[in-house]
Motif scaffolding. Structure first.
Motif, PDB file in Angstrom:
ATOM      1  N   LEU A  77       4.428   7.416   7.574  1.00 16.97           N
ATOM      2  CA  LEU A  77       5.682   7.600   8.295  1.00 16.97           C
ATOM      3  C   LEU A  77       6.354   8.917   7.929  1.00 16.97           C
ATOM      4  CD1 LEU A  77       7.175   3.993   7.990  1.00 16.97           C
ATOM      5  CD2 LEU A  77       5.952   4.988   9.934  1.00 16.97           C
ATOM      6  N   ASN A  78       6.909   9.585   8.937  1.00 14.64           N
ATOM      7  CA  ASN A  78       7.715  10.768   8.693  1.00 14.64           C
ATOM      8  C   ASN A  78       9.139  10.335   8.354  1.00 14.64           C
ATOM      9  OD1 ASN A  78       8.890  10.056  11.135  1.00 14.64           O
ATOM     10  ND2 ASN A  78       7.951  11.702  12.303  1.00 14.64           N
ATOM     11  N   THR A  79      10.044  11.305   8.252  1.00 13.36           N
ATOM     12  CA  THR A  79      11.415  10.981   7.856  1.00 13.36           C
ATOM     13  C   THR A  79      12.079  10.020   8.840  1.00 13.36           C
ATOM     14  OG1 THR A  79      11.672  13.118   6.742  1.00 13.36           O
ATOM     15  CG2 THR A  79      13.686  11.945   7.353  1.00 13.36           C
ATOM     16  N   PHE A  80      11.891  10.267  10.133  1.00 16.64           N
ATOM     17  CA  PHE A  80      12.471   9.357  11.120  1.00 16.64           C
ATOM     18  C   PHE A  80      11.873   7.956  10.978  1.00 16.64           C
ATOM     19  CE2 PHE A  80      12.197   7.269  15.299  1.00 16.64           C
ATOM     20  CZ  PHE A  80      13.550   7.144  15.592  1.00 16.64           C
ATOM     21  N   GLY A  81      10.560   7.882  10.824  1.00 14.01           N
ATOM     22  CA  GLY A  81       9.917   6.589  10.648  1.00 14.01           C
ATOM     23  C   GLY A  81      10.412   5.858   9.418  1.00 14.01           C
ATOM     24  N   LEU A  82      10.663   6.598   8.348  1.00 12.53           N
ATOM     25  CA  LEU A  82      11.144   5.982   7.112  1.00 12.53           C
ATOM     26  C   LEU A  82      12.577   5.477   7.246  1.00 12.53           C
ATOM     27  CD1 LEU A  82       9.566   8.445   4.540  1.00 12.53           C
ATOM     28  CD2 LEU A  82       9.074   5.997   4.716  1.00 12.53           C
ATOM     29  N   THR A  83      13.387   6.148   8.056  1.00  8.30           N
ATOM     30  CA  THR A  83      14.738   5.630   8.283  1.00  8.30           C
ATOM     31  C   THR A  83      14.679   4.310   9.050  1.00  8.30           C
ATOM     32  OG1 THR A  83      15.047   6.907  10.333  1.00  8.30           O
ATOM     33  CG2 THR A  83      15.766   7.928   8.271  1.00  8.30           C
ATOM     34  N   ARG A  84      13.779   4.227  10.021  1.00  6.99           N
ATOM     35  CA  ARG A  84      13.606   2.972  10.758  1.00  6.99           C
ATOM     36  C   ARG A  84      13.064   1.878   9.838  1.00  6.99           C
ATOM     37  NH1 ARG A  84      16.643   2.972  14.926  1.00  6.99           N
ATOM     38  NH2 ARG A  84      15.487   1.098  15.541  1.00  6.99           N
TER      39      ARG A  84
ATOM     40  N   HIS B  79       0.821  -1.206   0.000  1.00  7.85           N
ATOM     41  CA  HIS B  79       0.000   0.000   0.000  1.00  7.85           C
ATOM     42  C   HIS B  79       0.864   1.269   0.000  1.00  7.85           C
ATOM     43  CE1 HIS B  79       1.007  -0.029   4.199  1.00  7.85           C
ATOM     44  NE2 HIS B  79       0.169  -1.001   4.525  1.00  7.85           N
ATOM     45  N   SER B  80       0.308   2.373   0.492  1.00 13.34           N
ATOM     46  CA  SER B  80       0.982   3.664   0.385  1.00 13.34           C
ATOM     47  C   SER B  80       2.294   3.734   1.152  1.00 13.34           C
ATOM     48  CB  SER B  80       0.055   4.787   0.866  1.00 13.34           C
ATOM     49  OG  SER B  80      -0.402   4.538   2.188  1.00 13.34           O
ATOM     50  N   TYR B  81       2.481   2.898   2.161  1.00 12.32           N
ATOM     51  CA  TYR B  81       3.779   2.882   2.846  1.00 12.32           C
ATOM     52  C   TYR B  81       4.888   2.576   1.841  1.00 12.32           C
ATOM     53  CZ  TYR B  81       2.676   3.323   7.827  1.00 12.32           C
ATOM     54  OH  TYR B  81       2.323   3.800   9.066  1.00 12.32           O
ATOM     55  N   ILE B  82       4.626   1.621   0.950  1.00  8.46           N
ATOM     56  CA  ILE B  82       5.612   1.248  -0.051  1.00  8.46           C
ATOM     57  C   ILE B  82       5.759   2.344  -1.108  1.00  8.46           C
ATOM     58  CG2 ILE B  82       6.189  -0.415  -1.862  1.00  8.46           C
ATOM     59  CD1 ILE B  82       6.618  -1.475   0.973  1.00  8.46           C
ATOM     60  N   ARG B  83       4.643   2.951  -1.494  1.00 11.81           N
ATOM     61  CA  ARG B  83       4.722   4.033  -2.480  1.00 11.81           C
ATOM     62  C   ARG B  83       5.577   5.178  -1.949  1.00 11.81           C
ATOM     63  NH1 ARG B  83       1.950   8.634  -3.034  1.00 11.81           N
ATOM     64  NH2 ARG B  83       0.325   8.029  -1.530  1.00 11.81           N
ATOM     65  N   ARG B  84       5.323   5.594  -0.719  1.00  9.56           N
ATOM     66  CA  ARG B  84       6.101   6.676  -0.120  1.00  9.56           C
ATOM     67  C   ARG B  84       7.539   6.257   0.160  1.00  9.56           C
ATOM     68  NH1 ARG B  84       3.001  10.770   3.138  1.00  9.56           N
ATOM     69  NH2 ARG B  84       0.923  10.868   2.225  1.00  9.56           N
ATOM     70  N   PHE B  85       7.715   5.009   0.539  1.00  9.32           N
ATOM     71  CA  PHE B  85       9.053   4.492   0.789  1.00  9.32           C
ATOM     72  C   PHE B  85       9.880   4.507  -0.497  1.00  9.32           C
ATOM     73  CE2 PHE B  85      11.846   0.630   1.526  1.00  9.32           C
ATOM     74  CZ  PHE B  85      12.708   1.275   2.405  1.00  9.32           C
TER      75      PHE B  85
ATOM     76  N   GLY C 141       3.980   0.523  -4.966  1.00  9.06           N
ATOM     77  CA  GLY C 141       2.931   0.627  -3.956  1.00  9.06           C
ATOM     78  C   GLY C 141       1.805   1.516  -4.439  1.00  9.06           C
ATOM     79  N   TRP C 142       0.607   1.235  -3.947  1.00 12.75           N
ATOM     80  CA  TRP C 142      -0.583   1.961  -4.356  1.00 12.75           C
ATOM     81  C   TRP C 142      -1.341   2.425  -3.129  1.00 12.75           C
ATOM     82  CZ3 TRP C 142       1.613  -2.078  -6.728  1.00 12.75           C
ATOM     83  CH2 TRP C 142       1.917  -1.933  -8.099  1.00 12.75           C
ATOM     84  N   GLY C 143      -1.593   3.728  -3.046  1.00 11.59           N
ATOM     85  CA  GLY C 143      -2.295   4.282  -1.899  1.00 11.59           C
ATOM     86  C   GLY C 143      -3.684   3.700  -1.737  1.00 11.59           C
ATOM     87  N   GLY C 144      -4.014   3.338  -0.504  1.00 10.39           N
ATOM     88  CA  GLY C 144      -5.336   2.811  -0.199  1.00 10.39           C
ATOM     89  C   GLY C 144      -5.554   1.364  -0.567  1.00 10.39           C
ATOM     90  N   SER C 145      -4.525   0.682  -1.038  1.00 12.81           N
ATOM     91  CA  SER C 145      -4.724  -0.706  -1.472  1.00 12.81           C
ATOM     92  C   SER C 145      -4.957  -1.643  -0.295  1.00 12.81           C
ATOM     93  CB  SER C 145      -3.531  -1.186  -2.304  1.00 12.81           C
ATOM     94  OG  SER C 145      -2.340  -1.098  -1.582  1.00 12.81           O
ATOM     95  N   THR C 146      -5.716  -2.678  -0.564  1.00 19.26           N
ATOM     96  CA  THR C 146      -6.096  -3.664   0.447  1.00 19.26           C
ATOM     97  C   THR C 146      -5.780  -5.067  -0.045  1.00 19.26           C
ATOM     98  OG1 THR C 146      -8.337  -3.943  -0.440  1.00 19.26           O
ATOM     99  CG2 THR C 146      -8.006  -2.182   1.191  1.00 19.26           C
ATOM    100  N   LEU C 147      -5.894  -6.018   0.858  1.00 22.62           N
ATOM    101  CA  LEU C 147      -5.770  -7.418   0.466  1.00 22.62           C
ATOM    102  C   LEU C 147      -7.132  -7.994   0.114  1.00 22.62           C
ATOM    103  CD1 LEU C 147      -3.830  -9.865   0.210  1.00 22.62           C
ATOM    104  CD2 LEU C 147      -4.515 -10.479   2.528  1.00 22.62           C
ATOM    105  N   SER C 148      -8.152  -7.622   0.891  1.00 24.05           N
ATOM    106  CA  SER C 148      -9.493  -8.174   0.680  1.00 24.05           C
ATOM    107  C   SER C 148     -10.258  -7.368  -0.355  1.00 24.05           C
ATOM    108  CB  SER C 148     -10.269  -8.185   1.992  1.00 24.05           C
ATOM    109  OG  SER C 148     -10.502  -6.861   2.429  1.00 24.05           O
ATOM    110  N   LEU C 149     -11.321  -7.970  -0.872  1.00 23.32           N
ATOM    111  CA  LEU C 149     -12.167  -7.312  -1.856  1.00 23.32           C
ATOM    112  C   LEU C 149     -13.115  -6.319  -1.211  1.00 23.32           C
ATOM    113  CD1 LEU C 149     -13.113 -10.328  -4.160  1.00 23.32           C
ATOM    114  CD2 LEU C 149     -11.597  -8.431  -4.703  1.00 23.32           C
ATOM    115  N   SER C 150     -13.211  -6.352   0.117  1.00 20.91           N
ATOM    116  CA  SER C 150     -14.135  -5.486   0.838  1.00 20.91           C
ATOM    117  C   SER C 150     -15.557  -5.750   0.362  1.00 20.91           C
ATOM    118  CB  SER C 150     -13.723  -4.017   0.641  1.00 20.91           C
ATOM    119  OG  SER C 150     -14.483  -3.178   1.465  1.00 20.91           O
ATOM    120  N   ARG C 151     -16.361  -4.714   0.255  1.00 26.42           N
ATOM    121  CA  ARG C 151     -17.750  -4.911  -0.131  1.00 26.42           C
ATOM    122  C   ARG C 151     -17.916  -5.075  -1.635  1.00 26.42           C
ATOM    123  NH1 ARG C 151     -20.676   0.039   3.156  1.00 26.42           N
ATOM    124  NH2 ARG C 151     -20.350  -0.736   5.265  1.00 26.42           N
TER     125      ARG C 151
END
Length: 241
Positions: free
Chosen positions: A212-219, A18-24, A65-75
């Motif tokens: 994640l902010n910059t510090f979070g992204l370094t971690r 999801h978006s964590y990967i896109r931003r990463f 990565g894609w923002g808002g992506s999920t594993l399930s099909l939801s509704r």
């Protein structure tokens, strides 16, 4: 790990989710961010940040990565942000994006699935993520899949899920998922704990209290890099390379 035979092609790594990967992905391709890492400043790493400081002769890192992506099909029967609906992963071609065969997949998914407590529970989500990791291995011949643990937030997703509910479900999902990986049938699935993001001593989120902010992204960088090093060692022990 650093002594991979130079005559062998680099192993392909897909960071997917999801978006964590896109931003990463945006974070690691910005060379200015290398100065955030002490070992990089001292020249101790064998590769650039864009390759997670791993040697380019041994690894080829790609992130999608894609923002808002999920594993399930939801509704919805057809959810364009459901990664199980996306045919462009693992060797397929859609539009202008073409993927090679991957040796590793680092999978960061599940947080958006928990945003509506009415639709998803930790037990089902953990099983579904584990099943999807198995599908990558036995359906697409991925050598090793690394599942990243879900990360807590500082903001309630919506009116259907309070912040306390969401974070409780994140912790529960991680516990169940780690157990499934530990006691599962294949050693080719690994669970990655994001040290420094579980109970952070510093603020890890940006102003939206989700990403994640910059510090979070370094971690996050250290966590993903470390998991790939361990995955390479495990693959060697299993005779996958």
């Amino acid at each position: 790990m650093e002594n991979t035979t130079t005559s062998s092609p680099p192993q392909n790594v897909l960071l997917f989710g999801h978006s964590y990967i896109r931003r990463f992905g945006t974070f690691i391709i910005d060379g200015r961010n290398e100065s955030l890492f002490e070992n990089a400043r001292k020249g101790h790493f064998p590769g650039p940040l864009s390759n997670l400081f791993l040697p380019t002769k041994s690894f080829n890192i790609e992130s999608h990565g894609w923002g808002g992506s999920t594993l399930s099909l939801s509704r919805h029967k057809h959810n364009p942000k459901c990664i199980q609906q996306l045919s462009y992963i693992l060797g397929s071609v859609v539009g202008e994006v073409s993927y090679p065969n991957y040796d590793y997949v680092f999978l960061q998914i599940g947080s958006n699935d928990l945003c509506d407590c009415r639709l998803t529970n930790p037990e089902k989500l953990a099983r579904d993520i584990y099943s999807y990791a198995n599908y990558m291995i036995f359906g697409h011949d991925i050598k090793i899949v690394i599942v990243g643990e879900l990360v807590i937030r500082n903001h309630a997703p919506n009116k259907h899920c309070t912040l306390a509910q969401f974070n409780d479900h994140v912790v529960r999902t991680n516990y169940l998922l780690e157990s499934l990986v530990k006691h599962g049938d294949t050693p080719r699935i690994m669970f990655c704990k994001h040290d420094g993001l579980r109970c952070p001593a510093q603020r890890i989120h940006c102003s939206d209290n989700v990403h994640l902010n910059t510090f979070g992204l370094t971690r996050f960088t250290r966590s993903v890099r470390g998991s790939l090093i361990w995955a390479h060692k495990r693959g060697t022990l299993l005779g996958l390379w």
